[in-house]
Design a protein around this motif. Structure first.
Motif, PDB file in Angstrom:
ATOM      1  N   GLY B 139      27.627  79.247  38.766  1.00  0.00           N
ATOM      2  CA  GLY B 139      29.282  79.416  38.716  1.00  0.00           C
ATOM      3  C   GLY B 139      29.290  80.701  37.878  1.00  0.00           C
ATOM      4  N   ASP B 140      30.188  80.583  36.765  1.00  0.00           N
ATOM      5  CA  ASP B 140      30.700  81.838  36.046  1.00  0.00           C
ATOM      6  C   ASP B 140      29.553  82.801  35.848  1.00  0.00           C
ATOM      7  OD1 ASP B 140      33.441  80.853  36.127  1.00  0.00           O
ATOM      8  OD2 ASP B 140      33.000  79.719  34.365  1.00  0.00           O
ATOM      9  N   PRO B 145      23.630  87.067  32.035  1.00  0.00           N
ATOM     10  CA  PRO B 145      22.855  86.196  30.988  1.00  0.00           C
ATOM     11  C   PRO B 145      23.752  84.924  30.581  1.00  0.00           C
ATOM     12  CG  PRO B 145      23.831  88.079  29.806  1.00  0.00           C
ATOM     13  CD  PRO B 145      24.451  87.930  31.268  1.00  0.00           C
ATOM     14  N   GLY B 146      23.044  84.127  30.084  1.00  0.00           N
ATOM     15  CA  GLY B 146      23.423  82.884  29.379  1.00  0.00           C
ATOM     16  C   GLY B 146      22.714  81.467  29.762  1.00  0.00           C
ATOM     17  N   ALA B 151      17.581  82.919  33.449  1.00  0.00           N
ATOM     18  CA  ALA B 151      16.844  84.127  32.827  1.00  0.00           C
ATOM     19  C   ALA B 151      15.255  84.034  32.998  1.00  0.00           C
ATOM     20  CB  ALA B 151      17.395  84.127  31.623  1.00  0.00           C
ATOM     21  N   THR B 152      14.817  82.881  32.597  1.00  0.00           N
ATOM     22  CA  THR B 152      13.264  82.761  32.824  1.00  0.00           C
ATOM     23  C   THR B 152      12.572  82.437  33.883  1.00  0.00           C
ATOM     24  OG1 THR B 152      13.261  80.421  32.263  1.00  0.00           O
ATOM     25  CG2 THR B 152      13.524  81.976  30.326  1.00  0.00           C
ATOM     26  N   ILE B 153      13.054  81.982  34.989  1.00  0.00           N
ATOM     27  CA  ILE B 153      12.321  81.659  36.268  1.00  0.00           C
ATOM     28  C   ILE B 153      11.913  83.145  36.946  1.00  0.00           C
ATOM     29  CG2 ILE B 153      12.445  80.823  38.533  1.00  0.00           C
ATOM     30  CD1 ILE B 153      14.102  78.266  37.221  1.00  0.00           C
ATOM     31  N   GLY B 154      13.138  83.861  37.038  1.00  0.00           N
ATOM     32  CA  GLY B 154      12.964  85.089  37.773  1.00  0.00           C
ATOM     33  C   GLY B 154      11.802  86.190  36.743  1.00  0.00           C
ATOM     34  N   SER B 184      15.239  89.590  35.906  1.00  0.00           N
ATOM     35  CA  SER B 184      15.235  88.073  36.573  1.00  0.00           C
ATOM     36  C   SER B 184      16.478  88.155  37.675  1.00  0.00           C
ATOM     37  CB  SER B 184      15.753  86.970  35.379  1.00  0.00           C
ATOM     38  OG  SER B 184      15.296  85.790  35.980  1.00  0.00           O
ATOM     39  N   TYR B 185      16.481  87.533  38.521  1.00  0.00           N
ATOM     40  CA  TYR B 185      17.446  87.805  39.817  1.00  0.00           C
ATOM     41  C   TYR B 185      17.645  86.246  40.330  1.00  0.00           C
ATOM     42  CZ  TYR B 185      19.641  90.812  42.859  1.00  0.00           C
ATOM     43  OH  TYR B 185      20.626  91.538  43.791  1.00  0.00           O
ATOM     44  N   VAL B 186      18.033  85.178  39.491  1.00  0.00           N
ATOM     45  CA  VAL B 186      17.884  84.069  40.033  1.00  0.00           C
ATOM     46  C   VAL B 186      19.315  83.335  40.202  1.00  0.00           C
ATOM     47  CG1 VAL B 186      17.251  81.540  39.536  1.00  0.00           C
ATOM     48  CG2 VAL B 186      15.673  83.524  39.094  1.00  0.00           C
TER      49      VAL B 186
END
Lengths: 93, 353
Positions: B139-140, B145-146, B151-154, B184-186
């Motif tokens: 969503g938003d 980030p947030g 943030a961590t999987i990618g 990161s690009y998830v």
């Protein structure tokens, strides 16, 4: 004290058997591996022409890879092995 | 094995071990050894790595992927170590594993997107129940980030590319510019509010399955349309922006991410994802004359070039449509894929847990 694990891999050393370089290109058949990038065919043909005109190579034959980002496919390698003595390949933008 | 299980594998971890005085020193050791992406990492202690492996039910030596172009096997142990370093929770591990299977797939064709000067990121789209279970943001602030999972999987995938597959900037990663998505690009698809079948269902999975789609991709490009209340109006703006993007003459694929307002406008007109793809395919074609005039294609303009059309992608199916992004705001985005035709394609893998 704390222990941590190494996230990298040790690349297993593999020896590659290179064919000895010929002392002379005179009479040698030259393979050219074209990587599909723009103008790579013209550049390689120019190199091939120089190898013939100035070094006495017997002739050239060019192969085109499927795309720039993959190794030369099996047919190229097989045909090259059967029909050429030396080869020229490269990559660039 | 259920997520969060702490069962310890019977097979020992085999990676070399390094000793540090405390956590702070271990973080500095990781920097000094060149193992990080520039941000601090969580020290990969054996206990943390074992918890990561247990959550996915994997033995350390199990091969997750084989990068043929590098002759590198990627073991579960290395995936887990890098996932710990990235800050993943153990229950994220099955998603990281599926993404690594994806970039190891011959169709994704690692060497190009992992090395090219064009600097692709790995766009990772998470679908199915696991996206909700792990709170993968759909969503938003979709690409911002947030959210820990996003943030961590990618980040884990990029650390694996760096530490295991050898994609280090300046050596086997030759990106000229790169982009922020390479950290990161998830994203997840907003399946709860989307009026359309989710991406993984379109790509052959069932809605109850969880799946990860990896696509070698440039950065997201936002477009704006606050004026039109029709599908055709919104998509006309998108097509006009998309038409000149990437190389303009042959990205393998595009992703189109439709956020809340545009998603509702397009759906209200009864348009399906297939309709969106067909419209964009038709409206993003360039004339060969234009591509030559702007030096995107080689050679002088020839008679007839003005009437010759060149599509942006080979087929409408090469446009992946995803419903995601905030509810408010008349913005959506498109993402050009990396590379040329036949050099890579998006791959979808089931998340096994």
């Amino acid at each position: 004290m704390i222990e941590i694990l190494d996230p990298t891999v040790e690349i297993a050393a593999r020896s590659i058997a290179f064919v000895p370089r010929p002392a002379s290109l005179a009479g040698k058949r030259v393979g050219l591996i074209e990587n599909t990038k723009f103008n790579s065919d013209r550049l390689l043909q120019k190199i091939g022409d120089i190898l013939q005109a100035e070094y006495g190579a017997a002739g050239t034959r060019m192969w085109r890879k499927r795309n720039a980002s993959v190794p030369a496919h099996e047919e190229i390698v097989r045909e090259l092995r059967e029909s050429c003595d030396v080869m020229v390949a490269g990559i660039g933008d | 094995m259920p997520a969060g299980s702490t069962a310890v594998s019977s097979v020992a971890l085999s990676s070399p071990r390094h000793v540090a005085r405390d956590e702070g020193d271990a973080i500095e050791l990781c920097f000094a050894r060149g193992w990080t992406d520039g941000l601090p990492v969580i020290p990969p202690t054996p206990a943390r790595v074992e918890a990561m492996l247990a959550a996915a039910g994997l033995d350390p030596q199990q091969q997750v992927a084989y990068i043929a172009h590098r002759a590198v096997p990627v073991t579960a142990e290395k995936v887990a170590i890098n996932a710990v370093m990235a800050g993943c929770r153990p229950e994220y591990m099955p998603v990281v594993v599926a993404a690594v299977e994806g970039i190891g797939d011959p169709r994704w064709s690692y060497h190009g997107p992992g090395t090219s000067t064009a600097g692709a990121g790995v766009l990772i789209i998470v679908n199915g129940p696991i996206a909700r279970d792990l709170d993968v943001n759909s969503g938003d602030n979709l690409f911002g980030p947030g959210w820990r999972a996003n943030a961590t999987i990618g980040r884990a995938v990029r650390l694996i590319m760096r530490n295991v597959c050898g994609s280090r900037p300046g050596t086997l990663d030759r990106a000229t510019l790169g982009h922020p998505g390479r950290l990161s690009y998830v994203i997840a698809e907003n399946e709860a509010e989307s009026p359309w079948p989710p991406l993984h269902v379109e790509r052959g999975f069932s809605p109850e399955q969880s799946a990860v789609t990896v696509m070698a991709a440039e950065g997201p490009r936002q477009f704006y349309n606050q004026l039109s209340s029709t599908a055709e109006g919104v998509l006309a703006t998108l097509a006009d922006d998309m038409r000149i993007s990437g190389t303009g003459a042959g990205q393998p694929q595009y992703a189109v991410v439709l956020a809340g307002e545009h998603m509702r406008t397009i759906a209200a007109d009864g348009w399906t994802k297939r309709d969106v793809r067909a419209f964009l395919f038709e409206r993003t074609q360039n004339s060969v004359a234009h591509l030559r005039r702007t030096h995107r294609m080689a050679g002088p303009v020839q008679p007839g070039d003005a009437a010759l059309r060149r599509p942006l992608v080979e087929s409408p199916d090469d446009i992946l449509v995803v419903a995601a992004g905030g509810r408010a705001g008349a913005f959506s985005c498109y993402i050009p894929g990396w590379g040329g035709k036949r050099s890579t394609e998006a791959v979808t893998k089931e998340v096994k847990r």
